[in-house]
Structures are given as C-alpha cells and as structure tokens.
Design a protein around this motif. Structure first.
Motif, PDB file in Angstrom:
ATOM      1  N   LYS A  36       0.830  -1.202   0.000  1.00 17.53           N
ATOM      2  CA  LYS A  36       0.000   0.000   0.000  1.00 17.53           C
ATOM      3  C   LYS A  36       0.862   1.249   0.000  1.00 17.53           C
ATOM      4  O   LYS A  36       0.528   2.259  -0.615  1.00 17.53           O
ATOM      5  N   ALA A  37       1.975   1.151   0.686  1.00 18.17           N
ATOM      6  CA  ALA A  37       2.861   2.317   0.767  1.00 18.17           C
ATOM      7  C   ALA A  37       3.592   2.571  -0.546  1.00 18.17           C
ATOM      8  O   ALA A  37       3.852   3.712  -0.893  1.00 18.17           O
ATOM      9  N   ASP A  38       3.920   1.513  -1.270  1.00 19.36           N
ATOM     10  CA  ASP A  38       4.688   1.746  -2.501  1.00 19.36           C
ATOM     11  C   ASP A  38       3.816   1.703  -3.761  1.00 19.36           C
ATOM     12  O   ASP A  38       4.319   1.719  -4.881  1.00 19.36           O
ATOM     13  N   GLY A  39       2.529   1.607  -3.568  1.00 25.75           N
ATOM     14  CA  GLY A  39       1.626   1.712  -4.700  1.00 25.75           C
ATOM     15  C   GLY A  39       1.392   0.433  -5.484  1.00 25.75           C
ATOM     16  O   GLY A  39       0.778   0.448  -6.537  1.00 25.75           O
ATOM     17  N   THR A  40       1.896  -0.683  -4.990  1.00 26.63           N
ATOM     18  CA  THR A  40       1.736  -1.926  -5.747  1.00 26.63           C
ATOM     19  C   THR A  40       0.638  -2.820  -5.181  1.00 26.63           C
ATOM     20  O   THR A  40       0.474  -3.956  -5.598  1.00 26.63           O
ATOM     21  N   PHE A  41      -0.106  -2.290  -4.236  1.00 21.63           N
ATOM     22  CA  PHE A  41      -1.134  -3.117  -3.588  1.00 21.63           C
ATOM     23  C   PHE A  41      -2.293  -3.441  -4.525  1.00 21.63           C
ATOM     24  O   PHE A  41      -2.819  -2.566  -5.205  1.00 21.63           O
ATOM     25  N   VAL A  42      -2.661  -4.705  -4.554  1.00 27.42           N
ATOM     26  CA  VAL A  42      -3.829  -5.135  -5.313  1.00 27.42           C
ATOM     27  C   VAL A  42      -4.768  -5.855  -4.347  1.00 27.42           C
ATOM     28  O   VAL A  42      -4.395  -6.854  -3.769  1.00 27.42           O
ATOM     29  N   PRO A  43      -5.953  -5.325  -4.174  1.00 28.79           N
ATOM     30  CA  PRO A  43      -6.905  -5.958  -3.263  1.00 28.79           C
ATOM     31  C   PRO A  43      -7.110  -7.423  -3.620  1.00 28.79           C
ATOM     32  O   PRO A  43      -7.153  -7.782  -4.795  1.00 28.79           O
ATOM     33  N   ARG A  44      -7.214  -8.239  -2.642  1.00 25.68           N
ATOM     34  CA  ARG A  44      -7.235  -9.679  -2.872  1.00 25.68           C
ATOM     35  C   ARG A  44      -8.502 -10.178  -3.567  1.00 25.68           C
ATOM     36  O   ARG A  44      -8.483 -11.103  -4.326  1.00 25.68           O
ATOM     37  N   GLU A  45      -9.625  -9.560  -3.258  1.00 27.37           N
ATOM     38  CA  GLU A  45     -10.886 -10.020  -3.838  1.00 27.37           C
ATOM     39  C   GLU A  45     -10.891  -9.851  -5.351  1.00 27.37           C
ATOM     40  O   GLU A  45     -11.443 -10.656  -6.064  1.00 27.37           O
TER      41      GLU A  45
END
Length: 254
Positions: free
Chosen positions: A110-119
């Motif tokens: 989330k901090a580095d912008g690469t987060f993809v929600p799991r659902e």
DNA sequence: AGCACA
C-alpha cells in the motif's frame, strides 16, 4: 556467479540459512501456541522494536497459522538484523525460527503503490487496467506515499532508539544511589514479566524480573551487580513498549 | 509442519 548484490550493504558473507530472498517482513514460526494472540504480538513488538521501526505485527489463531507471526519493518536492513540476531532466541521457552516472508506485506504494498486488493485478484481481465496502472504509477512517481504520509509520517525511525543522554529530562529529582536492582516505571498496564525479561535478558548479569500485581506500571529487575544494572539501565532508558510509554528506569531504593 | 494481511 549469480551472487545477489546486497543493496543495503552490510551482511557478511556466507549466509547459511534461507532460500527466501530479503524482505522487509520476517516470518517467524515455532512460536509457543499457548500464548494468546494479543500478548504474543505485544511481546514480539517489545523484542523486535530494537531493530527498527515496526509497521505491523500479524499473527492468527487459525489452525493453519498457529505458532507463526509476521513482523513488518520499514526497511530490509532492520529485518535482516532482526533475523540474524534473534534467530533461535528463546521466546516463551521455545527458540524462534525466523525467515524472510515469502511475499510482500500489504502494508508495504500500500505504501509503494503496488497493492492489489485480494478479492479482485481472481481471474479478471479488466480492460480499464491501463488507466488505473497509469494513475498508480503517477502517484508513485511523484513520491506520494499515502501510508507513510498518513500513519507514520511524523514519526522518525530513530524514535525507537533509547536516547543516549536525553533521558535526563525524565529522571526524577532525587536519584537513588546505584543498586543492582532497577526500578522500572511508566510501563503500559498490559506489560508482562515475560515481556520485560525478554528486554532485560539481553544484558549480562540479568537475574530476574519482579512485578507487583496490585501495582500495574512498575517492575523490578535484578542484576548480578551495579555495573551490570547500570549498563542495562542506560541501554533501555526511555525504551518504548508502546509509543506513549517511554520507560523510566532508576535504581531501586535499598 | 504450517507464509497472511480479521
């Protein structure tokens, strides 16, 4: 020939140990499963915060995840120091087994912008993908870091390091004369003797921790002699088990 | 033994 260069420097050579690449998060197992999750997480925080800022500690009680925990540091240097130094550390009577986590923690992503929600991660070929990626890339490129700016922005990493001489402002008016027994104050109410033991055991001469059930927030820690208790006091003076509880250490009254 | 994001 395929040695990976360690960008953070340090590290000595030979490394035995893990086949898992470095990560800001360490994965710990062989933890004592009898310990309640909340206490476990607090104790892990108490023991690992000496290596750097901890962003999160995760542990679960489900069967598949009992006896395991993840400690997320803000950088890989902290994580690797923690891994090396605490490997095999006796924690609730069991030696910790530590590795790097296999994947990046959500809080980091989330901090580095690469987060993809799991659902959403199922199988979806979205066609509006480019637009979103571009948007995220723009944010990242600008150095915008929502997680840090929000939750952690104001807290310097150094805040966890016990102040060398700055603790004087917290020392009471009339200091007691040197004593091999230390008096600890301003502890959070949830502090357990085990948590303190794990902190003070690091310094040689440690004998025991005593807490008074009817008086939360204080403890006594005994060392073999005054030299040893003094070393421990100076090292841990101001140590924060929680951000709002820098511990105040003085010599116990005789 | 067991690598998640309550």
């Amino acid at each position: 020939m395929s040695e990976v260069v360690n960008a953070s420097g340090g590290g000595g050579g030979g490394g035995g140990g893990g086949e898992v690449p470095q990560n800001m998060t360490i994965y710990i197992n062989n933890l004592n499963e009898k310990i309640k999750i909340e206490e476990l997480k607090k104790s892990l925080r108490a023991v690992f915060s000496q290596f750097g800022k901890i962003l999160e500690v995760l542990a679960f009680k489900t069967l598949k995840h009992k006896g395991q925990a993840w400690v997320v540091f803000e950088d890989t240097t902290s994580a690797s120091n923690a891994l090396r130094q605490m490997q095999g550390f006796p924690f609730y009577d069991k030696p910790m087994r530590i590795q790097y986590a296999k994947t990046k923690s959500d809080v980091i992503a989330k901090a580095d912008g690469t987060f993809v929600p799991r659902e959403r991660r199922k199988r979806h070929d979205d066609k509006g993908k480019k637009r979103k990626d571009q948007h995220d890339a723009n944010l990242a490129g600008m150095g915008i870091n929502p997680a840090y700016a929000g939750a952690y922005g104001a807290t310097p990493a150094l805040s966890q390091i016990p102040y060398p001489g700055g603790a004087k402002s917290m020392v009471p008016e009339a200091p007691a004369p040197p004593n091999n027994i230390l008096f600890i104050q301003n502890l959070p109410n949830e502090t357990t003797p085990m948590m303190l033991q794990m902190l003070f055991l690091q310094y040689s001469g440690f004998k025991e921790v005593r807490m008074v059930e009817t008086k939360p927030g204080i403890a006594f820690v005994e060392y073999g002699d005054e030299m040893q208790s003094t070393v421990a006091m100076q090292a841990l003076q101001g140590f924060k088990i929680t951000p709002q509880n820098p511990m105040l250490i003085t010599y116990a009254k005789k």
